[in-house]
Design an enzyme around this catalytic site. Structure first.
Site, PDB file in Angstrom:
ATOM      1  N   PHE A   1     -10.088   0.197  -0.644  1.00  0.00           N
ATOM      2  CA  PHE A   1      -9.965  -0.772   0.433  1.00  0.00           C
ATOM      3  C   PHE A   1     -10.445  -2.127  -0.056  1.00  0.00           C
ATOM      4  O   PHE A   1     -11.490  -2.224  -0.711  1.00  0.00           O
ATOM      5  CB  PHE A   1     -10.789  -0.340   1.651  1.00  0.00           C
ATOM      6  CG  PHE A   1     -10.204   0.855   2.350  1.00  0.00           C
ATOM      7  CD1 PHE A   1      -8.961   0.774   2.964  1.00  0.00           C
ATOM      8  CD2 PHE A   1     -10.887   2.057   2.379  1.00  0.00           C
ATOM      9  CE1 PHE A   1      -8.410   1.872   3.593  1.00  0.00           C
ATOM     10  CE2 PHE A   1     -10.345   3.170   3.011  1.00  0.00           C
ATOM     11  CZ  PHE A   1      -9.101   3.069   3.625  1.00  0.00           C
TER      12      PHE A   1
ATOM     13  N   ASP B   1       0.863  -1.177   0.000  1.00  0.00           N
ATOM     14  CA  ASP B   1       0.000   0.000   0.000  1.00  0.00           C
ATOM     15  C   ASP B   1       0.905   1.234   0.000  1.00  0.00           C
ATOM     16  O   ASP B   1       1.361   1.666  -1.057  1.00  0.00           O
ATOM     17  CB  ASP B   1      -0.921  -0.085   1.219  1.00  0.00           C
ATOM     18  CG  ASP B   1      -2.120   0.845   1.137  1.00  0.00           C
ATOM     19  OD1 ASP B   1      -2.035   1.843   0.424  1.00  0.00           O
ATOM     20  OD2 ASP B   1      -3.140   0.590   1.785  1.00  0.00           O
TER      21      ASP B   1
END
Ligand code: PRP
Length: 183
Positions: free
Chosen positions: A156, A107
């Site tokens: 997400f 991420d």
């Protein structure tokens, strides 16, 4: 980055089980070729990397050693602290060996950057990383995994080892997380 804590649920499939299976097999074949004749240690990053690491390890046709490290980078569970805390270290002696760190998702890169620095101090013969998913737009740290399964959009996700509020790691596909504000 704000992380969802509660109130959402998993939504549409973003990466299907079939696509994951195909990429894991391809990554396993690449690792097998690249590390032939070398003393390979796969280090899975708990908890998110457990499912991917288990599948990848079985796709590599080499007598590798499998070990685990546990870190926590989101102390309060809702926002990135930008800090990484070691929860459990590897058992193996990594000196002079070929180390491949395996994680589910890249991420911001904070976790992987920390891990690579942590392992570099053990004087491995080589040190690389393999991630199943990468969010290219989110990566802040200059980390370049040797192997990347798929690049995804910065949303997400949950499933295939990745949790949403501690749940859904057991889903076979990777799903988008529907946040309450998504309606
Ligand atoms: C997730 C994931 C990576 C890390 C990636 O772990 O498994 O290790 O975040 O994020 P970064 O690139 O922004 O550092 P998390 O800290 O959520 O813990 P978990 O593996 O136990 O789910």
């Amino acid at each position: 980055m704000v992380r969802p804590e509660r109130g959402g649920e998993v939504g549409a499939v973003l990466v299907t089980e079939a696509v994951i299976g195909r990429r894991v097999a391809e990554l396993g074949a690449s690792v097998t070729e690249d590390y032939a004749g070398k003393d390979l240690v796969l280090v899975g990053v708990l908890s998110g990397g457990a499912v991917f690491t288990a599948d990848l390890a079985r796709s590599v046709n080499l007598p590798l050693e499998l070990d685990w490290i546990a870190v926590s980078s989101y102390g309060d569970g809702s926002s990135s602290s930008g800090r990484v805390r070691l929860v459990k270290d590897v058992e193996a002696d990594l000196a002079g060996r070929h180390v491949l760190v395996v994680d589910d998702i890249l991420d911001t890169g904070v976790t992987l950057a920390w891990l690579l620095e942590h392992f570099r101090a053990r004087r491995p013969a080589s040190l690389h990383a393999c991630v199943l998913l990468r969010k290219p737009e989110a990566v802040l740290e200059p980390v370049r995994p040797r192997y990347v399964g798929l690049d995804i959009e910065p949303v997400f996700v949950a499933g295939y080892g990745i949790d949403y509020a501690g749940r859904y790691r057991n889903l076979r596909s990777v799903h988008k997380v529907l946040l309450p504000e998504d309606g």
